[in-house]
Enzyme design. Structure first.
Site, PDB file in Angstrom:
ATOM      1  N   GLY A  69      19.126 -17.667  23.542  1.00 11.31           N
ATOM      2  CA  GLY A  69      19.198 -16.989  22.579  1.00 11.31           C
ATOM      3  C   GLY A  69      20.414 -16.518  22.005  1.00 11.31           C
TER       4      GLY A  69
ATOM      5  CD  GLU B  27      17.015 -21.835  25.274  1.00 14.44           C
ATOM      6  OE1 GLU B  27      17.155 -21.079  24.325  1.00 14.44           O
ATOM      7  OE2 GLU B  27      17.757 -22.870  25.730  1.00 14.44           O
TER       8      GLU B  27
ATOM      9  CB  ALA C 101      15.249 -14.494  25.091  1.00 16.44           C
TER      10      ALA C 101
ATOM     11  CD  GLU D 152      17.790 -20.323  20.011  1.00 14.40           C
ATOM     12  OE1 GLU D 152      16.990 -21.319  19.683  1.00 14.40           O
ATOM     13  OE2 GLU D 152      17.636 -19.418  20.803  1.00 14.40           O
TER      14      GLU D 152
END
Length: 256
Positions: free
Chosen positions: A107, A130, A64, A110
């Protein structure tokens, strides 16, 4: 300023490329907005049967965009409702093939797991780091990763930020296949071209049935599968496929 994603349509395949090389394809809110909108447009386009989602040879997506959320509050994170876009990716009916090279982290990992097939370059590295910035995965990382590779490996990746390379990812069941770095995109495109020649409705219902396998008990999953199987007998492609088999010729599927 360049667009955060690039897209094109070729031979029944919708190709989307993440395009923020200066920040390692960080998944900003703007990128995710455009990505989801393009995926939905491709999903509605009858000329497209399969979607390929790619990064660059250097990086798929390194996570992210932390600048988007570093100073956010609980209320502001709730109000931005960023994970609603990820839920929309789940609803794409057409198969999505991820062409992953380099880092697929946070992310980015993911996003790869939201796809249906992952073709990985031998240089690919997957991780959910994370924990190193004080949070945990929020777009399904703890759930999809655990289902893909098992509890104990997922624990090490999520709780200790461990990366795994392409060969480990293949061995653990996270990726479909590993190819040389220079072939990561062409290999994904080759699979997409094969799939694009398959019957469209059967592709979509096959994907739907497999996704249900992780959500339903076996008995309910089998019942769901049978209903979709019966539904396909209402398609012209089913008639063409079976006639072609009997007549010993190649079927010509029209997506109907």
């Amino acid at each position: 300023m360049s667009e955060p994603i690039l897209s094109e349509i070729t031979d029944g395949i919708g190709v989307i490329t993440l395009n923020r090389p200066n920040v390692l394809n960080a998944l900003s809110l703007d990128l995710m907005k455009q990505l989801v909108e393009t995926l939905e447009q491709f999903d509605e386009n009858d000329d497209i049967r399969v979607i390929v989602l790619a990064g660059s040879e250097k990086v798929w997506a390194a996570g992210a965009d932390i600048k988007d959320m570093a100073d956010a509050s609980v209320v502001s994170m709730h109000q931005r409702n960023q994970f609603a876009r990820w839920e929309r990716i789940k609803r794409i009916r057409k198969p999505i093939i991820a062409a992953v090279s380099g880092y697929a982290l946070g992310g980015g990992c993911e996003l790869a797991m939201h796809c249906d097939i992952i073709v990985a370059s031998e240089t690919a590295k997957f991780g959910q780091p994370e924990i190193n910035i004080g949070v945990i995965p929020g777009a399904g990382g703890t759930q999809r990763l655990t289902r893909a590779i098992g509890k104990y490996r997922a624990m090490e990746m999520v709780l200790n930020g461990r990366f795994i390379d392409a060969k480990e990812a293949e061995r653990f069941g996270l990726v479909s296949r590993v190819v040389p770095k220079e072939h990561y995109l062409s290999a994904a495109m080759a699979i997409a071209k094969q799939m694009a020649r398959r019957p469209t409705v059967a592709l979509q219902l096959g994907k739907e049935a497999i996704l249900k396998a992780s959500e339903l008990p076996l008995s309910e999953g089998l019942e769901y599968e049978r209903k979709l199987f019966y539904m396909l007998f209402a398609t012209e492609d089913q008639k063409e496929g079976m006639r072609a088999f009997i007549e010993k010729r190649k079927p010509v599927f029209e997506g109907k």
